[in-house]
Each structure stands twice: as C-alpha cells, then as structure tokens.
Write a protein that holds these residues in place. Structure first.
Motif, PDB file in Angstrom:
ATOM      1  N   SER A  99       5.479  54.121   7.994  1.00  0.00           N
ATOM      2  CA  SER A  99       5.492  53.742   6.586  1.00  0.00           C
ATOM      3  C   SER A  99       6.898  53.936   6.028  1.00  0.00           C
ATOM      4  O   SER A  99       7.777  54.493   6.692  1.00  0.00           O
ATOM      5  CB  SER A  99       4.484  54.591   5.791  1.00  0.00           C
ATOM      6  OG  SER A  99       4.822  55.967   5.874  1.00  0.00           O
ATOM      7  N   ALA A 103       9.974  51.028   7.828  1.00  0.00           N
ATOM      8  CA  ALA A 103       8.793  50.311   8.319  1.00  0.00           C
ATOM      9  C   ALA A 103       8.709  48.922   7.696  1.00  0.00           C
ATOM     10  O   ALA A 103       8.384  47.945   8.375  1.00  0.00           O
ATOM     11  CB  ALA A 103       7.526  51.105   8.007  1.00  0.00           C
ATOM     12  N   ASP A 104       9.029  48.821   6.410  1.00  0.00           N
ATOM     13  CA  ASP A 104       8.988  47.527   5.725  1.00  0.00           C
ATOM     14  C   ASP A 104       9.978  46.543   6.336  1.00  0.00           C
ATOM     15  O   ASP A 104       9.668  45.358   6.522  1.00  0.00           O
ATOM     16  CB  ASP A 104       9.279  47.701   4.236  1.00  0.00           C
ATOM     17  CG  ASP A 104       8.168  48.454   3.498  1.00  0.00           C
ATOM     18  OD1 ASP A 104       7.047  48.525   4.041  1.00  0.00           O
ATOM     19  OD2 ASP A 104       8.445  48.971   2.398  1.00  0.00           O
ATOM     20  N   LYS A 107       8.675  45.431   9.725  1.00  0.00           N
ATOM     21  CA  LYS A 107       7.575  44.471   9.578  1.00  0.00           C
ATOM     22  C   LYS A 107       8.095  43.093   9.164  1.00  0.00           C
ATOM     23  O   LYS A 107       7.535  42.070   9.565  1.00  0.00           O
ATOM     24  CB  LYS A 107       6.557  44.998   8.559  1.00  0.00           C
ATOM     25  CG  LYS A 107       5.658  46.097   9.126  1.00  0.00           C
ATOM     26  CD  LYS A 107       4.536  46.466   8.184  1.00  0.00           C
ATOM     27  CE  LYS A 107       4.995  47.421   7.113  1.00  0.00           C
ATOM     28  NZ  LYS A 107       3.871  47.992   6.329  1.00  0.00           N
ATOM     29  N   SER A 108       9.179  43.067   8.390  1.00  0.00           N
ATOM     30  CA  SER A 108       9.736  41.783   7.963  1.00  0.00           C
ATOM     31  C   SER A 108      10.313  41.000   9.139  1.00  0.00           C
ATOM     32  O   SER A 108      10.515  39.781   9.038  1.00  0.00           O
ATOM     33  CB  SER A 108      10.813  41.996   6.892  1.00  0.00           C
ATOM     34  OG  SER A 108      12.008  42.497   7.458  1.00  0.00           O
ATOM     35  N   ASP A 110       8.651  41.017  12.018  1.00  0.00           N
ATOM     36  CA  ASP A 110       7.463  40.895  12.878  1.00  0.00           C
ATOM     37  C   ASP A 110       7.425  41.962  13.971  1.00  0.00           C
ATOM     38  O   ASP A 110       6.965  41.704  15.093  1.00  0.00           O
ATOM     39  CB  ASP A 110       7.384  39.497  13.520  1.00  0.00           C
ATOM     40  CG  ASP A 110       7.192  38.404  12.480  1.00  0.00           C
ATOM     41  OD1 ASP A 110       6.446  38.637  11.516  1.00  0.00           O
ATOM     42  OD2 ASP A 110       7.808  37.329  12.638  1.00  0.00           O
ATOM     43  N   ASP A 112       6.077  45.872  14.970  1.00  0.00           N
ATOM     44  CA  ASP A 112       5.076  46.873  14.608  1.00  0.00           C
ATOM     45  C   ASP A 112       5.777  48.219  14.423  1.00  0.00           C
ATOM     46  O   ASP A 112       6.295  48.784  15.392  1.00  0.00           O
ATOM     47  CB  ASP A 112       4.026  46.983  15.720  1.00  0.00           C
ATOM     48  CG  ASP A 112       2.891  47.933  15.371  1.00  0.00           C
ATOM     49  OD1 ASP A 112       3.014  48.675  14.368  1.00  0.00           O
ATOM     50  OD2 ASP A 112       1.893  47.948  16.101  1.00  0.00           O
ATOM     51  N   PRO A 113       5.815  48.763  13.204  1.00  0.00           N
ATOM     52  CA  PRO A 113       6.526  50.019  12.967  1.00  0.00           C
ATOM     53  C   PRO A 113       5.894  51.227  13.645  1.00  0.00           C
ATOM     54  O   PRO A 113       6.506  52.291  13.710  1.00  0.00           O
ATOM     55  CB  PRO A 113       6.504  50.158  11.441  1.00  0.00           C
ATOM     56  CG  PRO A 113       5.318  49.380  11.011  1.00  0.00           C
ATOM     57  CD  PRO A 113       5.217  48.226  11.971  1.00  0.00           C
ATOM     58  N   ARG A 114       4.692  51.059  14.174  1.00  0.00           N
ATOM     59  CA  ARG A 114       4.042  52.173  14.885  1.00  0.00           C
ATOM     60  C   ARG A 114       4.423  52.218  16.358  1.00  0.00           C
ATOM     61  O   ARG A 114       4.024  53.129  17.078  1.00  0.00           O
ATOM     62  CB  ARG A 114       2.525  52.055  14.744  1.00  0.00           C
ATOM     63  CG  ARG A 114       2.016  52.188  13.306  1.00  0.00           C
ATOM     64  CD  ARG A 114       0.593  51.730  13.181  1.00  0.00           C
ATOM     65  NE  ARG A 114       0.469  50.310  13.535  1.00  0.00           N
ATOM     66  CZ  ARG A 114      -0.665  49.635  13.520  1.00  0.00           C
ATOM     67  NH1 ARG A 114      -1.781  50.244  13.161  1.00  0.00           N
ATOM     68  NH2 ARG A 114      -0.699  48.356  13.853  1.00  0.00           N
TER      69      ARG A 114
END
Length: 198
Positions: A99, A103-104, A107-108, A110, A112-114
C-alpha cells in the motif's frame, strides 16, 4: 512520503578528470561523505522491464526508499524517509509495498505491489557537492561489483540551467561527452558481466 521531478545531467569521468574537477572547483576532502545504494527488483526484473528503479539509500544518520519512474525527459522520484534500523532490517529480508504511494506507482505500471522484491546489487559512493545558483554540482566515486568509476552530476531546478552548467564544466576542464547510464543500470550490467565471467 513525497514526490519530485529529478532534473539531472551526468557524465562519466576518468580518474584524472575527477581529480582535476575536485581541485579546480576547490572541493575539500573533509566534505566528502559516503552513502550506500541498495537496489531491488523482482526475481524476473519486472521493474527494470518497465524502466523503474527502486533503491534504499543509507547515509550516516538517515535512510530513504526511492522509486524512480519515467517522466517526460526526466524522472519522477517517489521517496519515503525511513530509520537506519528499518533500512538495515530491509537489507536482511524480502520487501514489498502492498500500500502507499510506491504501491500506487507500481500499480500504474501494471505491477503487483505485493510481489516480493530482492536485492540484486549494492553500490557505495563517496560524494562531494557544491551549490551553484539553482543547481548542485556533484562528484561521485562509485564502488560496485569489483569496479570503481567516477562521475560528474549536475542536479538542477531547471533543465536549461543544469544542461548549460554541465556543458560549461566539461568545456572548461576539456572533458569529452560520454554516454552515461544510471548507477542502477551500471551496477546491474557489471554484476551480470561478472556472473557471466564466473
């Protein structure tokens, strides 16, 4: 947590050019400080494939996580200040950003931040800086993968001013323009070259 646009110009130097700049700019050995850059990526180098770079920078009494992403002709830096204890703890473990602003950004693109991130390179720098109007002149001596290189950087609030300043310095000290990759790419290339040699 903060974001800023990094406007930076750089040129690799020979040892003699580095020494000439150091003396010509009247820099002092007592002002040289050390910092450690630790570079992270996924096992498959997914960040590199998207032209992203993630590092932790450790100085004497501070540490910072930085994610660099392309932004027009420059880079967008997303920074998180962390404690030295957190930085050294991350060095010993797998890290991910589920998060937050990093992370944002992931994600932008594509990503996966996990996804767990691992250390793939470390680089130590001996750095000295000099303020010049709206810019900072930086001389770096870098150690990584059994290599040493030397680098001139100019960080500026203005692309025009920064480019003019580095051009003037290189002209004044008769330094040829060289293609200069970012430190993370040089460390990656050197590490993989060393692995291939082994």
């Amino acid at each position: 947590m903060k974001q800023n646009i990094e406007i930076e110009f750089k040129n690799l130097l020979t040892e003699n050019e580095y020494n000439s700049l150091f003396e010509g700019l009247h820099l002092k050995t007592k002002d040289v400080f050390s910092q450690e850059n630790i570079y992270f990526d996924t096992v498959n180098f997914d960040l590199k494939s998207k032209k992203l770079a993630l590092r932790i920078r450790i100085k004497e009494d501070t540490a910072e996580i930085t994610l660099k992403s392309p932004h027009k002709k420059h880079l967008l830096e997303t920074n998180i200040t962390i404690s030295l204890a957190e930085a050294y703890s991350i060095k010993k473990s797998t890290v991910y950003f589920a998060s937050g602003m990093i992370a944002d950004v992931l994600k932008s693109y594509d990503l996966d931040p996990r996804t767990p991130l691992k250390i793939f390179a470390q680089l130590k720098t001996e750095r000295v800086e000099q303020i010049n109007r709206n810019s900072i002149i930086v001389l770096d001596k870098n150690y990584y993968a059994d290599k040493i290189d030397y680098e001139l950087e100019v960080e500026s609030l203005s692309a025009e001013e920064g480019e003019q300043l580095i051009d003037n310095l290189m002209n004044d000290f008769s330094i040829p323009k060289r293609k200069t990759l970012n430190k993370i790419i040089r460390a990656y290339n050197a590490l993989h070259s060393k692995t291939a040699d082994d």
